[in-house]
Scaffold this motif. Structure first.
Motif, PDB file in Angstrom:
ATOM      1  N   GLN A 141     -44.926 -95.403  61.253  1.00  0.00           N
ATOM      2  CA  GLN A 141     -43.841 -94.552  61.756  1.00  0.00           C
ATOM      3  C   GLN A 141     -44.212 -94.052  63.148  1.00  0.00           C
ATOM      4  O   GLN A 141     -45.377 -93.823  63.451  1.00  0.00           O
ATOM      5  N   ARG A 142     -43.213 -93.901  64.006  1.00  0.00           N
ATOM      6  CA  ARG A 142     -43.485 -93.325  65.307  1.00  0.00           C
ATOM      7  C   ARG A 142     -42.489 -92.206  65.544  1.00  0.00           C
ATOM      8  O   ARG A 142     -41.338 -92.269  65.104  1.00  0.00           O
ATOM      9  N   ASN A 143     -42.928 -91.203  66.216  1.00  0.00           N
ATOM     10  CA  ASN A 143     -42.043 -90.093  66.560  1.00  0.00           C
ATOM     11  C   ASN A 143     -41.190 -90.491  67.759  1.00  0.00           C
ATOM     12  O   ASN A 143     -41.670 -91.137  68.686  1.00  0.00           O
ATOM     13  N   ILE A 144     -39.928 -90.100  67.734  1.00  0.00           N
ATOM     14  CA  ILE A 144     -39.075 -90.405  68.877  1.00  0.00           C
ATOM     15  C   ILE A 144     -39.051 -89.212  69.815  1.00  0.00           C
ATOM     16  O   ILE A 144     -39.273 -88.075  69.406  1.00  0.00           O
ATOM     17  N   THR A 145     -38.788 -89.496  71.065  1.00  0.00           N
ATOM     18  CA  THR A 145     -38.745 -88.431  72.054  1.00  0.00           C
ATOM     19  C   THR A 145     -37.432 -87.678  71.942  1.00  0.00           C
ATOM     20  O   THR A 145     -36.458 -88.160  71.353  1.00  0.00           O
ATOM     21  N   ALA A 146     -37.360 -86.500  72.544  1.00  0.00           N
ATOM     22  CA  ALA A 146     -36.133 -85.707  72.558  1.00  0.00           C
ATOM     23  C   ALA A 146     -35.014 -86.467  73.259  1.00  0.00           C
ATOM     24  O   ALA A 146     -33.856 -86.421  72.848  1.00  0.00           O
ATOM     25  N   GLN A 147     -35.363 -87.199  74.307  1.00  0.00           N
ATOM     26  CA  GLN A 147     -34.360 -87.990  75.040  1.00  0.00           C
ATOM     27  C   GLN A 147     -33.778 -89.092  74.143  1.00  0.00           C
ATOM     28  O   GLN A 147     -32.586 -89.330  74.144  1.00  0.00           O
ATOM     29  N   GLU A 148     -34.653 -89.747  73.370  1.00  0.00           N
ATOM     30  CA  GLU A 148     -34.178 -90.781  72.450  1.00  0.00           C
ATOM     31  C   GLU A 148     -33.290 -90.164  71.363  1.00  0.00           C
ATOM     32  O   GLU A 148     -32.276 -90.733  70.981  1.00  0.00           O
ATOM     33  N   ALA A 149     -33.662 -88.995  70.881  1.00  0.00           N
ATOM     34  CA  ALA A 149     -32.859 -88.309  69.862  1.00  0.00           C
ATOM     35  C   ALA A 149     -31.491 -87.944  70.415  1.00  0.00           C
ATOM     36  O   ALA A 149     -30.468 -88.109  69.743  1.00  0.00           O
ATOM     37  N   ASP A 150     -31.434 -87.457  71.654  1.00  0.00           N
ATOM     38  CA  ASP A 150     -30.150 -87.129  72.284  1.00  0.00           C
ATOM     39  C   ASP A 150     -29.278 -88.369  72.420  1.00  0.00           C
ATOM     40  O   ASP A 150     -28.063 -88.320  72.200  1.00  0.00           O
ATOM     41  N   ALA A 151     -29.881 -89.486  72.784  1.00  0.00           N
ATOM     42  CA  ALA A 151     -29.120 -90.723  72.941  1.00  0.00           C
ATOM     43  C   ALA A 151     -28.530 -91.153  71.596  1.00  0.00           C
ATOM     44  O   ALA A 151     -27.391 -91.628  71.536  1.00  0.00           O
ATOM     45  N   LEU A 152     -29.276 -90.988  70.513  1.00  0.00           N
ATOM     46  CA  LEU A 152     -28.768 -91.343  69.195  1.00  0.00           C
ATOM     47  C   LEU A 152     -27.677 -90.383  68.753  1.00  0.00           C
ATOM     48  O   LEU A 152     -26.698 -90.780  68.130  1.00  0.00           O
ATOM     49  N   GLU A 153     -27.803 -89.121  69.077  1.00  0.00           N
ATOM     50  CA  GLU A 153     -26.828 -88.107  68.694  1.00  0.00           C
ATOM     51  C   GLU A 153     -25.485 -88.326  69.365  1.00  0.00           C
ATOM     52  O   GLU A 153     -24.447 -87.986  68.825  1.00  0.00           O
ATOM     53  N   HIS A 154     -25.506 -88.902  70.522  1.00  0.00           N
ATOM     54  CA  HIS A 154     -24.276 -89.079  71.291  1.00  0.00           C
ATOM     55  C   HIS A 154     -23.899 -90.555  71.416  1.00  0.00           C
ATOM     56  O   HIS A 154     -23.386 -90.982  72.427  1.00  0.00           O
ATOM     57  N   ALA A 155     -24.138 -91.285  70.364  1.00  0.00           N
ATOM     58  CA  ALA A 155     -23.781 -92.705  70.366  1.00  0.00           C
ATOM     59  C   ALA A 155     -22.261 -92.839  70.417  1.00  0.00           C
ATOM     60  O   ALA A 155     -21.547 -92.047  69.809  1.00  0.00           O
ATOM     61  N   PRO A 156     -21.757 -93.814  71.143  1.00  0.00           N
ATOM     62  CA  PRO A 156     -20.313 -93.960  71.258  1.00  0.00           C
ATOM     63  C   PRO A 156     -19.690 -94.354  69.925  1.00  0.00           C
ATOM     64  O   PRO A 156     -20.273 -95.099  69.148  1.00  0.00           O
ATOM     65  N   GLY A 157     -18.505 -93.824  69.674  1.00  0.00           N
ATOM     66  CA  GLY A 157     -17.777 -94.158  68.466  1.00  0.00           C
ATOM     67  C   GLY A 157     -16.915 -95.381  68.684  1.00  0.00           C
ATOM     68  O   GLY A 157     -16.853 -95.946  69.765  1.00  0.00           O
ATOM     69  N   ARG A 158     -16.268 -95.772  67.643  1.00  0.00           N
ATOM     70  CA  ARG A 158     -15.365 -96.914  67.714  1.00  0.00           C
ATOM     71  C   ARG A 158     -14.035 -96.448  68.282  1.00  0.00           C
ATOM     72  O   ARG A 158     -13.515 -95.407  67.898  1.00  0.00           O
ATOM     73  N   GLU A 159     -13.482 -97.204  69.193  1.00  0.00           N
ATOM     74  CA  GLU A 159     -12.183 -96.882  69.782  1.00  0.00           C
ATOM     75  C   GLU A 159     -11.102 -97.155  68.743  1.00  0.00           C
ATOM     76  O   GLU A 159     -11.044 -98.224  68.162  1.00  0.00           O
ATOM     77  N   ARG A 160     -10.255 -96.179  68.504  1.00  0.00           N
ATOM     78  CA  ARG A 160      -9.175 -96.341  67.526  1.00  0.00           C
ATOM     79  C   ARG A 160      -7.957 -96.953  68.187  1.00  0.00           C
ATOM     80  O   ARG A 160      -7.571 -96.571  69.269  1.00  0.00           O
ATOM     81  N   GLU A 161      -7.362 -97.882  67.503  1.00  0.00           N
ATOM     82  CA  GLU A 161      -6.123 -98.482  67.979  1.00  0.00           C
ATOM     83  C   GLU A 161      -4.951 -97.630  67.520  1.00  0.00           C
ATOM     84  O   GLU A 161      -4.981 -97.040  66.448  1.00  0.00           O
ATOM     85  N   ASN A 162      -3.903 -97.576  68.333  1.00  0.00           N
ATOM     86  CA  ASN A 162      -2.680 -96.924  67.902  1.00  0.00           C
ATOM     87  C   ASN A 162      -1.837 -97.970  67.187  1.00  0.00           C
ATOM     88  O   ASN A 162      -1.228 -98.828  67.816  1.00  0.00           O
ATOM     89  N   LEU A 163      -1.812 -97.909  65.868  1.00  0.00           N
ATOM     90  CA  LEU A 163      -1.139 -98.924  65.075  1.00  0.00           C
ATOM     91  C   LEU A 163       0.220 -98.467  64.545  1.00  0.00           C
ATOM     92  O   LEU A 163       0.929 -99.251  63.922  1.00  0.00           O
ATOM     93  N   GLU A 164       0.581 -97.207  64.783  1.00  0.00           N
ATOM     94  CA  GLU A 164       1.858 -96.709  64.274  1.00  0.00           C
ATOM     95  C   GLU A 164       3.000 -97.583  64.762  1.00  0.00           C
ATOM     96  O   GLU A 164       3.137 -97.853  65.944  1.00  0.00           O
ATOM     97  N   GLY A 165       3.805 -98.061  63.826  1.00  0.00           N
ATOM     98  CA  GLY A 165       4.958 -98.882  64.157  1.00  0.00           C
ATOM     99  C   GLY A 165       4.658-100.368  64.332  1.00  0.00           C
ATOM    100  O   GLY A 165       5.574-101.164  64.516  1.00  0.00           O
ATOM    101  N   TRP A 166       3.403-100.761  64.276  1.00  0.00           N
ATOM    102  CA  TRP A 166       3.024-102.156  64.504  1.00  0.00           C
ATOM    103  C   TRP A 166       3.436-103.029  63.327  1.00  0.00           C
ATOM    104  O   TRP A 166       3.282-102.660  62.162  1.00  0.00           O
ATOM    105  N   ILE A 167       3.981-104.182  63.624  1.00  0.00           N
ATOM    106  CA  ILE A 167       4.301-105.198  62.615  1.00  0.00           C
ATOM    107  C   ILE A 167       3.526-106.448  63.019  1.00  0.00           C
ATOM    108  O   ILE A 167       3.932-107.176  63.921  1.00  0.00           O
ATOM    109  N   PRO A 168       2.381-106.669  62.378  1.00  0.00           N
ATOM    110  CA  PRO A 168       1.533-107.802  62.773  1.00  0.00           C
ATOM    111  C   PRO A 168       2.104-109.145  62.341  1.00  0.00           C
ATOM    112  O   PRO A 168       2.783-109.234  61.319  1.00  0.00           O
ATOM    113  N   PRO A 169       1.823-110.184  63.113  1.00  0.00           N
ATOM    114  CA  PRO A 169       2.210-111.529  62.672  1.00  0.00           C
ATOM    115  C   PRO A 169       1.308-111.956  61.515  1.00  0.00           C
ATOM    116  O   PRO A 169       0.119-111.653  61.509  1.00  0.00           O
ATOM    117  N   LEU A 170       1.881-112.606  60.542  1.00  0.00           N
ATOM    118  CA  LEU A 170       1.108-113.058  59.377  1.00  0.00           C
ATOM    119  C   LEU A 170       1.280-114.560  59.189  1.00  0.00           C
ATOM    120  O   LEU A 170       1.534-115.042  58.097  1.00  0.00           O
TER     121      LEU A 170
END
Length: 142
Positions: A5-34
């Motif tokens: 095991q290795r200890n992570i630095t405070a900077q590494e911890a901050d980077a993990l805490e603020h990881a980017p989320g998934r961009e949500r699509e606006n799907l309201e009203g969408w009728i997808p082709p099937l």
């Protein structure tokens, strides 16, 4: 054999805490082709992640409006099912992917705009305006 095991630095911890989320699509009203099996599968995956009601049109012409809470994918469309709570009612319904003719995202996405960043922006605006007792309040579900 154990992994060292290795200890992570405070900077590494901050980077993990603020990881980017998934961009949500606006799907309201969408009728997808099937048109293809892959389009059916992709649309139902999005419908599963959607936090609103959808309308499924069956190949029989019947329409079912409801909230998808589960899906089970198999090797073929006939082996795959989507499970939903139809509106109105509380009976769970299973529908084979092979029976679906059309899909529409007809309900309001109750999770749209509900990110942590959006909440913090509203909170900071209220705080800057001098409001007191600011907290998380649930939104009415209609």
């Amino acid at each position: 054999m154990s992994v060292p095991q290795r200890n992570i630095t405070a900077q590494e911890a901050d980077a993990l805490e603020h990881a980017p989320g998934r961009e949500r699509e606006n799907l309201e009203g969408w009728i997808p082709p099937l048109a293809s099996d892959e389009e059916v599968r992709a649309a139902l995956e999005k419908a599963f992640d959607y936090r609103g009601e959808i309308t499924i049109t069956l190949k029989t012409g019947d329409k079912i409006e409801g909230y998808i809470f589960d899906r089970r994918t198999g090797h073929t469309l006939s082996d795959s099912v989507v499970r939903l709570y139809p509106k109105p009612g509380n009976q769970k319904t299973s529908i084979s992917y092979a029976d679906i003719a059309a899909l529409a995202f007809t309900g309001r996405d109750t999770a749209a705009g509900k990110s942590w960043e959006a909440w913090m922006k509203k909170y900071n605006e209220k705080k800057a305006a001098g409001e007191k007792n600011i907290g998380l309040q649930p939104e009415a579900l209609e």
